[in-house]
Design an enzyme around this catalytic site. Structure first.
Site, PDB file in Angstrom:
ATOM      1  N   ASP A 153      -8.535  -0.627 -10.620  1.00 29.39           N
ATOM      2  CA  ASP A 153      -7.900  -1.072 -11.862  1.00 29.39           C
ATOM      3  C   ASP A 153      -6.390  -0.879 -11.783  1.00 29.39           C
ATOM      4  O   ASP A 153      -5.875  -0.066 -11.010  1.00 29.39           O
ATOM      5  CB  ASP A 153      -8.474  -0.333 -13.071  1.00 29.39           C
ATOM      6  CG  ASP A 153      -8.301   1.182 -12.995  1.00 29.39           C
ATOM      7  OD1 ASP A 153      -8.460   1.757 -11.896  1.00 29.39           O
ATOM      8  OD2 ASP A 153      -7.998   1.807 -14.029  1.00 29.39           O
ATOM      9  N   GLU A 183      -9.214   4.554 -13.579  1.00 29.58           N
ATOM     10  CA  GLU A 183      -8.212   5.597 -13.294  1.00 29.58           C
ATOM     11  C   GLU A 183      -7.005   5.447 -14.201  1.00 29.58           C
ATOM     12  O   GLU A 183      -6.431   6.435 -14.661  1.00 29.58           O
ATOM     13  CB  GLU A 183      -7.793   5.533 -11.827  1.00 29.58           C
ATOM     14  CG  GLU A 183      -7.068   6.777 -11.328  1.00 29.58           C
ATOM     15  CD  GLU A 183      -5.566   6.768 -11.579  1.00 29.58           C
ATOM     16  OE1 GLU A 183      -4.929   7.839 -11.460  1.00 29.58           O
ATOM     17  OE2 GLU A 183      -5.014   5.689 -11.901  1.00 29.58           O
ATOM     18  N   HIS A 185       3.924   0.921 -11.778  1.00 30.85           N
ATOM     19  CA  HIS A 185       3.882   0.690 -13.226  1.00 30.85           C
ATOM     20  C   HIS A 185       5.105  -0.077 -13.728  1.00 30.85           C
ATOM     21  O   HIS A 185       5.269  -0.248 -14.935  1.00 30.85           O
ATOM     22  CB  HIS A 185       3.750   2.009 -14.003  1.00 30.85           C
ATOM     23  CG  HIS A 185       2.428   2.682 -13.839  1.00 30.85           C
ATOM     24  ND1 HIS A 185       1.861   3.467 -14.812  1.00 30.85           N
ATOM     25  CD2 HIS A 185       1.541   2.687 -12.813  1.00 30.85           C
ATOM     26  CE1 HIS A 185       0.699   3.942 -14.402  1.00 30.85           C
ATOM     27  NE2 HIS A 185       0.485   3.474 -13.183  1.00 30.85           N
TER      28      HIS A 185
END
Length: 377
Positions: free
Chosen positions: A68, A133, A349
């Site tokens: 994920d 996660e 991210h």
């Protein structure tokens, strides 16, 4: 295009925003099954988990990762579609390129190469993947670890492919992680008019001394390679939106990142003792994100240090327990020694997340070298 790059691109093209696996684990399972692995799908709630094994008995070496990814954010802020992998100037762009579909692709290729070269290897090599996660981490590795504990599944060594490197591939070896404990604190007061504070109880004013005490406290002086425990307030919310109303309630979010001096229940008790000492009327909800873990000197650290030093041309890697958390926090309590080795984490991210193609192409050899050190033929 090399096989690890091709697989990484195939995984990135699947928009597996947590907890949706988007078919990543099915693709990987088919490849590993063709290589002779036994495949077990462990689905809990909306979360897909994959356990693929080759060999039998111990020692058991598990590679741990997640399929994920976090949401990409505004797509028009990216230089290219986050779910259409693109190579520019030697970098592979796409959501999950570094965190951590690149490592997952490298795991798969390394495992295929290992069992092809050593079909009768000692012990067991395994791959454990989750699609939870980056999310709540409830039905992912946490739940898998509970199932493993119940059925007596051992793991001796665990290598997590989180993007741990700082500047160059392999310049940092994570040998532990801090624990994480989150709190949602509600302080009750009495709403009223700001001109008549004697007829109200302001929960903001009441809470400030207690929060000051909690944030000013030096919880410890660190532990081995761990930094001191830290408590950080992350959010405060109160009020009706009017500047002439004393609120009736204050909500505070705070988090502790802590080292092995503590366990979660001890910190909860210490924090609530401070709240009671200040006479607060409060309610608190705790979330235990995971206890700290630390891998002492032993075969796993020795092997990782030797492999990373060789890959860095003789430069010994920094050994650290810094950073946030990883799913290894659920595997360590099973008795496993855990380390983390992966690509550079500078873009994780972020918009335009990327990994160096050259690093990605070297990763399978790095993981293969670790396997051959720990499970020599």
């Amino acid at each position: 295009m090399g096989e690890v790059l091709a697989l990484a691109c195939d995984l990135i093209a699947r928009p597996s925003v947590t907890p949706d696996d988007a078919g990543c684990q099915g693709l990987i399972a088919a490849r590993l099954q063709a290589a002779g692995f036994s495949i077990e799908h462990l689905r809990f709630g909306e979360v897909d988990n994959l356990w693929a094994t080759h060999g039998s008995g111990g020692p058991v070496l598990a590679l741990l990762g997640h399929t994920d990814v976090v949401p990409p954010g505004p797509v028009d802020a990216w230089g290219s579609d986050p779910f259409v992998p693109e190579i520019r100037d030697g970098l592979l762009y796409g959501r999950g390129a570094a965190d951590m579909k690149g490592s997952v692709a490298a795991f798969v290729v390394a495992l295929e190469r290992f069992v092809a070269a050593h079909p009768d290897h000692p012990g067991t090599v395994a791959l454990l993947l989750t699609s939870d996660e980056e999310g709540d981490a409830i039905d992912g590795v946490r739940k898998v670890a509970e199932a493993f504990r119940e059925r007596g599944q051992r793991i001796d060594w665990c290598v997590t492919g989180e993007p741990s490197s700082k500047e160059t591939l392999g310049d940092l070896l994570r040998v532990g992680r801090r624990g994480t404990l989150s709190a949602t604190l509600t302080v009750h007061g009495i709403q009223g008019h700001v001109a008549y504070p004697d007829k109200a109880r302001n929960p903001i004013h009441l809470a400030m001394p207690a929060l000051a005490a909690l944030t000013a406290r030096r919880w410890d002086d660190g532990y081995d390679s761990f930094p001191p425990t830290s408590l950080q307030v992350s959010n405060l919310h109160a009020g009706t939106g009017a500047n002439n109303v004393i609120p009736g309630e204050l909500q505070v979010l705070f988090n502790l990142r802590y080292n092995p001096h503590w366990r979660a229940e001890q910190l909860e008790s210490e924090c609530e003792a401070v709240l009671r000492a200040h006479g607060l009327d409060y309610a608190i909800r705790w979330h235990r994100g995971g206890e700290p873990f630390h891998t002492p000197e032993g075969p796993l650290r020795e092997a990782a240090r030797a492999v990373l030093t060789a890959f860095a041309g003789g430069a010994v890697p920094e050994e650290s327990t810094g950073g946030g958390t990883s799913d290894a926090r659920f595997i360590a309590p099973l008795g496993a020694q855990c380390i983390e080795v992966g690509p550079v984490n500078a873009s994780i991210h972020k918009v335009d997340e990327h990994v160096r193609v050259a690093d990605l192409e070297r990763l399978p050899a790095l993981y293969l070298a670790l396997m051959e050190q720990l499970l020599p033929a």
